[in-house]
Write an enzyme that holds these catalytic residues in place. Sequence first.
Site, PDB file in Angstrom:
ATOM      1  N   TYR A   8      36.412  50.848  56.404  1.00 22.15           N
ATOM      2  CA  TYR A   8      36.215  49.492  56.924  1.00 22.15           C
ATOM      3  C   TYR A   8      35.512  49.610  58.269  1.00 22.15           C
ATOM      4  CZ  TYR A   8      37.548  44.535  56.802  1.00 22.15           C
ATOM      5  OH  TYR A   8      37.550  43.161  56.704  1.00 22.15           O
ATOM      6  N   SER A  30      41.295  35.604  42.274  1.00 27.50           N
ATOM      7  CA  SER A  30      41.722  36.213  43.540  1.00 27.50           C
ATOM      8  C   SER A  30      42.434  35.157  44.386  1.00 27.50           C
ATOM      9  CB  SER A  30      40.501  36.723  44.304  1.00 27.50           C
ATOM     10  OG  SER A  30      39.734  35.625  44.782  1.00 27.50           O
ATOM     11  N   VAL A  84      41.801  34.275  47.474  1.00 30.05           N
ATOM     12  CA  VAL A  84      40.787  33.409  48.092  1.00 30.05           C
ATOM     13  C   VAL A  84      40.283  32.404  47.052  1.00 30.05           C
ATOM     14  CG1 VAL A  84      38.490  33.302  49.133  1.00 30.05           C
ATOM     15  CG2 VAL A  84      40.075  35.092  49.837  1.00 30.05           C
ATOM     16  N   ASP A 114      36.170  38.822  31.669  1.00 24.54           N
ATOM     17  CA  ASP A 114      36.771  38.894  30.339  1.00 24.54           C
ATOM     18  C   ASP A 114      37.823  39.989  30.344  1.00 24.54           C
ATOM     19  OD1 ASP A 114      34.923  37.228  28.345  1.00 24.54           O
ATOM     20  OD2 ASP A 114      33.669  38.126  29.916  1.00 24.54           O
ATOM     21  N   TYR A 164      31.389  37.284  49.914  1.00 25.32           N
ATOM     22  CA  TYR A 164      32.478  37.698  50.811  1.00 25.32           C
ATOM     23  C   TYR A 164      33.252  38.889  50.257  1.00 25.32           C
ATOM     24  CZ  TYR A 164      35.776  35.227  47.741  1.00 25.32           C
ATOM     25  OH  TYR A 164      36.523  34.818  46.662  1.00 25.32           O
ATOM     26  N   LYS A 185      49.950  40.013  45.272  1.00 22.94           N
ATOM     27  CA  LYS A 185      49.878  40.525  46.640  1.00 22.94           C
ATOM     28  C   LYS A 185      51.278  40.956  47.102  1.00 22.94           C
ATOM     29  CE  LYS A 185      47.318  38.495  49.851  1.00 22.94           C
ATOM     30  NZ  LYS A 185      46.399  39.540  50.347  1.00 22.94           N
TER      31      LYS A 185
END
Lengths: 373, 373
Positions: free
Chosen positions: B85, B187, B189, B210, B285, B368
Amino acid sequence: MAPPSRLLPATLQILRRRCASRFSTASSLVSPPSKAVLYDEHGAPDQVLRVADVPPVHLGDRDVCVRMLAAPINPSDINRIEGVYPIRPPLPGAVGGCEGVGQVHALGPAVTAPLSPGDWVIPSPSSFGTWQTYIVKNESVWHKVRSDVPMEYAATVTVNPLTALRMLRDFVQLNPGDAIVQNGATSIVGQCVIQLAKVHGIHTINIIRDRPGSEEAKGKLKQLGADEVFTESQLDMKNLKSLLGAFPEPALGFNCVGGNAASLVLKFLSHNPLFFRQGGTMVTYGGMSKRPVTVPTSYFIFKDISMRGFWLQKWMNSDKAEDCRTMIDYLLGLVHEGKLKYEMESIPFSEFSLALEKALGKHGSQPKQVVRF
Amino acid sequence: MAPPSRLLPATLQILRRRCASRFSTASSLVSPPSKAVLYDEHGAPDQVLRVADVPPVHLGDRDVCVRMLAAPINPSDINRIEGVYPIRPPLPGAVGGCEGVGQVHALGPAVTAPLSPGDWVIPSPSSFGTWQTYIVKNESVWHKVRSDVPMEYAATVTVNPLTALRMLRDFVQLNPGDAIVQNGATSIVGQCVIQLAKVHGIHTINIIRDRPGSEEAKGKLKQLGADEVFTESQLDMKNLKSLLGAFPEPALGFNCVGGNAASLVLKFLSHNPLFFRQGGTMVTYGGMSKRPVTVPTSYFIFKDISMRGFWLQKWMNSDKAEDCRTMIDYLLGLVHEGKLKYEMESIPFSEFSLALEKALGKHGSQPKQVVRF
């Protein structure tokens, strides 16, 4: 069987209707007989184009009759004839060409624009049908330009130089000392970008393709004011930015090629994601390699790269286009001062077929063809 | 040989220096002993992370000691530990985690923020080192949040929901009745985008991959308010826009996948190049497929498509980030009203290793992971 008028190409029909409707204005002005390069269907330009006689046409009160002096054969003209350009004149009977310069021949009785016979004018914004010896259109179409520059420049000032100027102004605020990067730098737009940038103190990093004569091409671009010129193979390395030397990272890049040449522009662009400055912007205005642009997602997220497109036709339809004519005057001023030049070949109308062959690339790499009427 | 202090992880060194320098303020407040999840070098998180005891630390005049309640393991936390990162805490002795919620435990004597022991606070903007049972940081770091929502939401409100909210607001002016398109819609987001768009009357066209269970995933997204959900294979057709039905062409699209899924977003976007309206914008993003975005040059030129990127970390460093806390309050208000929800799994700190394995995908697809301290 269709009545005879149905058999005429649409342009002639329009001209006839125009004559008919204008009888009532009692204008006695008619244009001289004219010749035009027409097409009735889409296809290979050397197959579908033909030179046709166009009968005289009555001038409306506010019409201006212009004797065309010169008009170029632009790639977008070719694409319109092929039928692959999104905006095309209606068929049949479409006259080719989109820009050019002419001389005022006659004025309708109610024209108020400050035009006199002999003045040089261009259609501005550019419009269909410039491959024609005499054109009659409303006065609002015509913009008077200076006549102390070579007519080939007045004939070609809109499509290429104006694209270069708008792209330098419309996307990123550039200041003297900044740098930009572009591929396809030997194209006329590319050459204009170099010279217009130089006028404003902006450095240019230029990318050209590898080919015989690329050293000579580099020399020519440097003479125009290019700061750096690289062939694609010279950029096959990890840390492109080490080549920038003392130049700042470019905030703006132009792409008219696609494929690897577009990736190289992206690699040169500035990215400074954690501070307030925005990452660089690449503007695509052509796709000469016919290959797409491929971008790792990290360029968008972490490098904050933006990608936009430019199409002069769209700009001309926007509300910003009002200052189109001011830009034209500015560009022709630079031509007059010797600060804006590019190679063209001027060829008489009688040899239109040869000019077309050259524009179609059938005689190898050739300068832009400008037809003199 | 290095003196003993050199052998301590950097965090502990910082804590020691802090204690030393604060003796002069005569503050008698110290934090309770703490436990933290640390790493001293980059690598596979399950290899380099370790739970360490952190000794008590003296509170400076304006410090606030917070007992952490919950913190998530986000993909970006994993990437920071792996060293891939762009922004990472200094090593050695880096504490993992970037967001979370805690309870005010003690206040330095000169704290002026309206905070009382027991209040819920989050670091806002988010900052390094939330995987720790007690954290001492300057009062400016902490933002008081409502405590009548599940703590998992307060712990995760910044990284995902705020990304969704900013992307809906920062690129294109949307009005009720407009539509947007996104891939990676399952997701968090993506789920937030659906729900936040719905709150503002904006329709969402959603693309998912899929896989077994995609029908169930479609149902879940529709329950959240998705207007249309398609799998990628359903979109393997020429005229995607016929699927829009009565919805307007989307002016905005979100891409967190890349590859074909990004191309599908581009195909749905509006383009209206010859009129004053601008073509659509795709905001990237994420890049879950690890494949680049590939775009024909004509999309830029004739369709006037723009491509941008969004990275919350950059937004937080911008001058626009002032209203970060207002956004957080708005988002937690929606959570309280039941208008914003997403699946999470809460797991006690004692089982951190298991939570990490799940976050690393070692137990298949998992919600999560949110660690409760």
